[in-house]
Design an enzyme around this catalytic site. Structure first.
Site, PDB file in Angstrom:
ATOM      1  CG  ASP A 243       8.154   4.528 -29.672  1.00 35.67           C
ATOM      2  OD1 ASP A 243       6.934   4.707 -29.551  1.00 35.67           O
ATOM      3  OD2 ASP A 243       8.732   3.508 -29.244  1.00 35.67           O
TER       4      ASP A 243
ATOM      5  CG  ASN B 219       3.902   5.319 -30.123  1.00 37.99           C
ATOM      6  OD1 ASN B 219       3.723   4.488 -29.243  1.00 37.99           O
ATOM      7  ND2 ASN B 219       3.890   5.001 -31.410  1.00 37.99           N
TER       8      ASN B 219
ATOM      9  CD  GLU C 207       4.650   0.833 -31.235  1.00 35.90           C
ATOM     10  OE1 GLU C 207       3.777   0.245 -30.564  1.00 35.90           O
ATOM     11  OE2 GLU C 207       5.046   1.977 -30.983  1.00 35.90           O
TER      12      GLU C 207
END
Length: 579
Positions: free
Chosen positions: A305, A263, A179
């Protein structure tokens, strides 16, 4: 079944062969999370009572579970990642404790609470991870720090929440941080010295991916050489994510270990055209060299995601009348994949919930998902009613497999979402997401308000045997036992036992706080116990633990779980139950 662990020379395998112990987070190398203890049964579980408890003195989410080796229990906590050793003969007294000093600023770059998924043990050593990116070895008898290595750099947003994995004299560990644009890798360290043995990346040139010369030889259509750079625009692979912070499994016969890369970064798919290999991939690597024998990307060019780091469960089962070495994995994307773990060939790819709408199906010949464009995401478009949500229909939980009935028991989410992307620049150490989310219950619960379920499934046929619905996500996973029971925790603080044959709830106990780890089982002096961490938090609990109220905060979790605060509050510790 896998080869008998009792026959192996490795000390950890020998300890694991004794069901009185609980030597690793996944139960054993197969990841089946199954206890062969049978003293607690469907007939007497109603008499299960709290035997003793231990407060860790810390709040925030307690993922993972304690380990039991002989007469010792080892407990780990979220940041600052304290470790406690208790003697089961006198659990009210702490034998030793390890309290590392960490820079509190690392908490600012941890996605989704400051959790830790537990400890590993081998050959008299306890291995632990710290949020500040360090891997640490402790003497299991004294708690003395033996060595400490920096594996991840918080300055670029890289942290560790993962449990380490001990195997063949090495400790395997990854990093979190996709992230924040962290490029993922898995690293092996020498258990005795802490020396780095090998490191393999998820994106980039083939030599850094550490691909074997015959990579994907049995399934060349999955892709082979050169794709870790060619499937990215320019050098976007350098900030492309693919971190792994989930669970590992190991097959000693094939000498392969298995895990999932997460991801791609950022979440906004418009900013990274291409398949983005090898994010979202199930990897099979040689444990001695780290070389990849095969890799299967489940969600090329992820748009939602659906980080694919979830648990891998190894079984041997008949397929078409012939026994095959299988790997079963429920992905965040809502698909239960069963593959031949020797070749990577797909045996089954079934939806764990009919609410999954991002894919119509998975083509078993090509391995590619067939997308439904109505639920794709793109710039200047707000996608609605997308199922699953970014949390996935399955997340970090450790689920169970019962070898007697050949049944998997999955702890699942039932959450869908709206998704609106936006552009943003990459800055090292800052969040690199690019999407605003709203999450809410999926459409299939009995009252349309349920966000979780336990589901019993056949991994070969995809058949659903039964479903037990829950108000909130079953975040921690399940434990199956020889006594015919399936145990799991709930976010609102109950530990429950179901009859494995029909999913009927036959016991529960309300704990001091919600629980986000899975229960475990051990025996001491001839008596079986069930033990579990409690302490609400993790991604679903970020609103509660950080006192957030904006529904889109916590990457969309705050709005979805706004009612959780009415059922439980923060806490942290271990509870142990016995007859």
């Amino acid at each position: 079944m896998l080869p008998s662990v009792a026959a192996a020379a490795d000390s950890l395998e020998a300890l694991g062969a004794n069901p009185n112990n609980w030597t690793m987070q996944t139960g054993d190398y197969t990841g089946q999370h199954y206890s062969r203890l049978s003293q607690i049964t469907t007939g007497n579980v109603k008499n299960l009572k709290a035997a003793w408890s231990f407060s860790t003195g810390l709040l925030h989410g307690h993922e993972g579970a304690p380990l039991v080796i002989g007469d010792m229990m080892y407990i780990n906590t979220p940041f600052p990642n304290n470790t406690f050793a208790l003697n089961l003969a006198e659990p009210e007294k702490i034998v030793w404790q390890h309290k590392p000093k960490q820079d509190a600023s690392v908490k600012a770059v941890a996605c989704c609470d400051i959790v830790n998924r537990g400890l590993a043990y081998d050959d008299g050593r306890i291995f632990k991870t710290q949020l500040d990116g360090h891997l640490v070895a402790l003497d299991a008898k004294t708690g003395k720090e033996l060595w400490k290595m920096e594996n991840c750099d918080p300055a670029v947003g890289s942290t560790i929440t993962q449990a380490p994995f001990a195997v063949k004299g090495k400790v395997l560990v990854g990093c979190s941080g996709a992230e924040l644009g962290v490029r993922g890798y898995v690293t092996a360290y020498d258990q005795k010295t802490g020396e780095l043995v090998w490191r393999s990346f998820a994106t980039g040139p083939d030599n850094e991916l550490n691909l074997a010369k015959d990579f994907n030889k049995d399934n060349p259509h999955y892709g082979q050489m050169g794709l870790g750079t060619k499937t990215w625009e320019g050098e976007a692979w350098k900030i492309g994510g693919g971190t792994n912070w989930g669970w590992y499994a190991y097959d000693p016969k094939l000498n392969l270990f298995y895990y999932g890369s997460g991801n791609p970064a950022p979440w906004n798919e418009t900013m990274r055209p291409g398949d983005n290999k090898w994010t979202m991939t199930i990897w099979a690597r040689d444990v001695d060299t780290g070389a990849a024998k095969w890799g299967y990307q489940k969600t090329p060019h992820d748009e939602w995601d659906f980080a694919g780091v979830n648990q891998m469960i190894l079984t041997d089962q008949p397929v078409g009348g012939k026994s095959q070495p299988l790997l079963t994995h429920v992905d965040r994307n809502g698909i239960m994949y069963t593959l031949n773990r020797q070749t990577g060939s797909i045996v089954q790819a079934a939806k764990v919930d009919p609410a999954v709408n991002v894919f119509k199906k998975v083509d078993l010949k090509t391995g590619l998902p067939l997308r439904d464009p109505e639920f794709s995401t793109r710039m200047d478009h707000k996608g609605t009613n997308i199922c699953p949500s970014a949390m996935g229909f399955h997340n970090q939980g450790l689920d169970a497999y019962d070898p007697d009935s050949r049944t998997f028991y999955f702890g699942l989410n039932h959450i869908c979402m709206d998704w609106e992307p936006f552009m943003l620049p990459y800055r090292a150490g800052q969040f690199f997401v690019g999407a605003t989310l709203a999450m809410y219950p999926g459409p299939n619960g009995p009252t349309k308000k349920e966000m979780g379920q336990v589901r019993a499934m056949d991994g070969v046929t995809g058949e659903v045997k039964w479903t037990k619905w829950e108000k909130f996500s079953v975040w921690g996973g399940t434990l199956a036992t020889k006594g015919g029971l399936v145990f799991y925790n709930t976010l609102d603080g109950n530990i429950k036992a179901l009859d494995k044959t029909n999913g009927k709830e036959i016991w529960k106990f309300k704990m001091p706080s919600g629980a986000i780890g899975a229960p475990m089982s051990y025996a001491y002096k001839g008596k079986q116990y069930i033990a579990t961490n409690y302490g609400v938090g993790g991604w679903p609990g970020v609103g509660l633990v950080f006192d957030l109220t904006d529904p889109s905060a916590g990457l969309g979790a705050v709005g979805a779980f706004k009612e959780l605060q009415n059922y439980t509050q923060m806490g942290g510790g271990v509870m142990v139950f016995g007859l």
